[in-house]
Design an enzyme around this catalytic site. Structure first.
Site, short mmCIF file in Angstrom:
data_model
loop_
_atom_site.label_atom_id
_atom_site.label_comp_id
_atom_site.label_asym_id
_atom_site.label_seq_id
_atom_site.Cartn_x
_atom_site.Cartn_y
_atom_site.Cartn_z
N TYR A 133 23.26 39.89 -3.74
CA TYR A 133 23.38 41.29 -3.33
C TYR A 133 22.37 41.58 -2.23
O TYR A 133 21.17 41.53 -2.46
CB TYR A 133 23.16 42.19 -4.54
CG TYR A 133 23.27 43.69 -4.30
CD1 TYR A 133 23.88 44.22 -3.16
CD2 TYR A 133 22.79 44.58 -5.24
CE1 TYR A 133 23.99 45.57 -2.95
CE2 TYR A 133 22.88 45.96 -5.05
CZ TYR A 133 23.48 46.44 -3.91
OH TYR A 133 23.58 47.81 -3.73
N LYS A 161 27.63 40.42 -2.40
CA LYS A 161 27.85 41.84 -2.12
C LYS A 161 27.00 42.18 -0.91
O LYS A 161 25.77 42.19 -0.98
CB LYS A 161 27.46 42.70 -3.33
CG LYS A 161 27.63 44.20 -3.07
CD LYS A 161 27.14 45.04 -4.25
CE LYS A 161 27.24 46.52 -3.94
NZ LYS A 161 26.69 47.35 -5.05
#
Length: 291
Positions: A133, A161
């Protein structure tokens, strides 16, 4: 091969009037998100107020939601300490989750070699699929494409992400990484433009409210009907923007409460939305005939 699908919601954590975790409401919300087409759920991410949840609350959430839905559960376990992240990841695995979302370490601003060492160490210690992320706006740390490329070669690091909002960086990541490494947009407003350069799907906040429309937008784009996808994108543009007028998850919790999905308030240091912010959110819901 891990496949969490294209539409993943980063779920809020519902609280009761005393700001205790409301587990029954969490189960109910998770079921609703499955019904509208989510293919996986992130629990205890930023949107789930992970920084203010106790460890035992997180574990109970994983167990309760995993018992009640039939899609993958991805646990947000990242911290700015490698050992603590490994501990969180092991506990989440024992609770039965299907994967891990691990944010780049915040505040201590590691260099790119440090980032590689951090994620490599976690991947070696915990045998679960990992979604990296990258959210530099929150962490003051930007994971560069060459670092993602190196990490994508580690077997259980399967996705990213990407919430940098930088389309050039997103394109470079997609270009450098293997086809089976899935890059997800971490910004709702960037989803459609990012899909044009190869992003696979989204880890979304707005999908709590407009998940069906977002799913349709994704499917239209995949089918090659860019005009229909663009039409939905433009329709949702205001809500994509305005659900972030103050720190997430304050606006999305306000919106859910307005449409009678009771998720309560937020824990300090966040505070509930003020009158002007509530008016903007309410106007958006009315424009979309949600309210």
């Amino acid at each position: 091969m891990t496949n969490w699908g294209r539409m993943i919601t980063a779920m809020v954590t519902p609280f009761d009037e005393n700001l205790n975790v409301n587990y029954e409401s969490a189960i109910s919300l998770a079921k609703k998100l499955v019904e509208i087409g989510n293919t996986a759920l992130v629990i205890t991410g930023t949107t789930g107020e992970a920084p203010t949840l106790k460890a035992e609350e997180k574990i109970k959430l994983y167990k309760k939601i995993k018992e009640n839905v039939n899609i993958p559960i991805i646990a947000g376990v990242g911290t700015n300490a490698t050992d603590e992240t490994i501990k969180n990841a092991i506990e989440a695995k024992e609770a039965g989750v299907d994967g891990l979302l691990i944010v780049t370490p915040y505040y201590n601003k590691p260099c790119q070699n440090s980032l590689y060492a951090h994620f490599k160490e976690i991947a070696e210690k915990v045998d679960l699929p990992i979604m990296l992320y990258n959210v530099p706006g929150r962490t003051a740390c930007n994971m560069l494409p060459e670092t993602v490329e190196k990490l994508s070669k580690i077997n259980n690091i399967v996705a990213l992400k990407e919430a940098s909002g930088n389309i050039s960086q997103i394109a470079d990541i997609v270009k450098r990484t293997p086809e089976d490494f899935k890059v997800y947009s971490g910004d709702d407003i960037s989803l459609l433009p990012s899909m044009a350069v190869g992003v696979y799907g989204v880890v979304s906040v707005c999908s709590h409210i407009v998940g069906k429309e977002m799913n349709n937008m994704i499917n239209f784009f995949i089918e090659g009907n860019v005009e229909k996808a663009k039409k939905i994108h433009f329709k949702l543009l205001d809500i994509f923007r305005d659900l972030f007028i103050v720190s997430n998850p304050v606006p999305i919790k306000s919106a859910l409460n307005m449409i009678d999905i009771k998720v309560g308030g937020v824990r300090l240091p966040l505070i509930d939305a003020r009158k002007k912010e509530l008016e903007i959110i309410r106007d958006n819901l009315k424009k979309l005939d949600i309210l």
